[in-house]
Design an enzyme around this catalytic site. Structure first.
Site, mmCIF file in Angstrom:
data_model
loop_
_atom_site.group_PDB
_atom_site.id
_atom_site.type_symbol
_atom_site.label_atom_id
_atom_site.label_comp_id
_atom_site.label_asym_id
_atom_site.label_seq_id
_atom_site.Cartn_x
_atom_site.Cartn_y
_atom_site.Cartn_z
ATOM 1 N N HIS A 26 63.152 -87.790 85.262
ATOM 2 C CA HIS A 26 62.131 -88.493 84.487
ATOM 3 C C HIS A 26 60.717 -88.135 84.938
ATOM 4 C CE1 HIS A 26 60.415 -91.631 82.044
ATOM 5 N NE2 HIS A 26 59.978 -92.316 83.078
ATOM 6 N N ASP A 68 61.460 -90.433 77.284
ATOM 7 C CA ASP A 68 61.492 -88.973 77.141
ATOM 8 C C ASP A 68 62.199 -88.580 75.846
ATOM 9 O OD1 ASP A 68 60.283 -88.639 79.736
ATOM 10 O OD2 ASP A 68 62.227 -89.180 80.582
#
Ligand code: APR
Length: 315
Positions: A179, A152
């Site tokens: 996530h 990310d």
């Protein structure tokens, strides 16, 4: 020490293979244990021909898990199953949750002091599962279990660099929360180099970072999800964990860990890595109005995923 012993569980997979390749070439790794339920011998033979110093050993099948974990300093887990036609999200959850539970039971028994990097999805739930397994086994150390959210950050750095027009290697975007989807919260007000994004840029960038996994799934047209970028991010993250273990100071990375930054028991923020794993959890810092509202959405969603993980082990 002149390098660490690292085990990759799920080493023959789409993420596992390039991840193992990158770790084979890392000067921080002296021994690399490759474990999978299938195909490890081929991957091991192939990687073992590379003339970097790490020694590669292969282990295949659950009977060899104890040997794969013996004396290991860091365990990286990309094991899992991809979603097949006819499979629901719940089917996938139950299979991956079961895999992570079994592997963590092995870790508790055979290398209870190792640092564990969890990649297997859904990370928002598999990290709580790992914690619960270690608690039951009496080996729980919240400093040692890290959900890998590095992809990310990698994506956020790339996309932000495109917008502000700089080399992506100099960009650092803190990404907090979890996530998956709306739990992924890039803090664009805290980007380095500092940049003042318009409301429209903030919204567009946030959504692109949250949905980036889908860009890859769609481009791969049903054949899989991110593997190469995931492996890159996970290898860099594993190396940062090893630098910390070696006593290097000042190492800070975003990771999804046991945390008291919010009311949730697990949350991703910047953390300082050291000899014992996570040594300090950074606070969120000042948030703007957009981020405060996104944070409350993230927390609502994340709470459900954490409970789902905990209930899986408790049932
Ligand atoms: N122990 C070890 N390895 C296992 C086990 C197990 N119990 N069960 C499955 N595996 C292995 C598979 O044999 C395969 O080699 O895990 C590997 C997974 O690879 P892929 O199916 O190619 O999946 P990949 O795309 O690498 O994703 C793996 O990471 O990002 C997450 O959502 C993704 O949870 C998934 C995982």
């Amino acid at each position: 020490s002149s390098g660490f012993k690292v085990a990759v569980l799920g080493a023959a997979g789409g993420i596992g293979q390039p991840l193992s390749l990158l770790l084979k070439t890392s000067p921080l790794v002296s021994t690399l244990h490759l474990f999978d339920v299938v195909n490890t011998p081929g991957v091991t033979a192939d990687l073992s021909h590379i003339n970097s110093s790490a020694v590669v050993r292969g282990f295949v099948g659950n009977d060899q898990l104890p040997a794969a974990l013996d004396g290991v300093d860091l365990v990286v887990i990309p094991a899992g199953v991809p979603r097949k036609p006819g499979m629901t999200r719940d089917d996938l959850f139950n299979i991956n949750a079961g895999i992570v539970q079994k592997l963590c039971e092995g870790i508790a028994k055979h290398c209870p002091r190792a640092v564990v990097n969890i990649i297997s999805n859904p990370v928002n739930s598999t990290v709580p599962i790992a914690a619960e397994v270690f608690k039951r086994a009496g080996t729980w150390d919240p400093r040692k279990v890290l959900g890998v959210t590095a992809l990310d950050v990698v994506r956020a750095n790339t996309f932000v660099a495109e917008v502000i027009g700089v080399n992506p290697e100099i960009v650092d975007v803190p990404v907090v929360g979890g996530h998956a989807g709306v739990t992924i919260l890039p803090l664009l007000s805290q980007v380095t180099p500092s940049f003042s994004f318009s409301k429209e840029e903030t919204e567009k960038l946030t959504v692109r970072i949250q949905d980036a996994g889908t860009e890859v799934v769609q481009a791969k047209a049903g054949t899989g999800s991110a593997t190469l970028s995931m492996a890159y991010a996970a290898a860099k993250f594993a190396e940062q964990c090893l630098r910390g273990l070696s006593g290097e100071t000042g190492i800070v990375e975003c990771a999804y860990v046991s945390s008291d930054v919010t009311e949730l028991p697990f949350f991703a923020t910047k953390v300082r890595l050291g000899r014992s794993g996570v040594e300090e959890i950074h606070p969120l810092g000042p948030l703007n109005e957009f981020e405060r509202s996104a944070l409350s959405k993230a927390i609502g969603e994340l709470k459900g995923s954490i409970d789902k993980g905990l209930n899986f082990v408790r049932k």
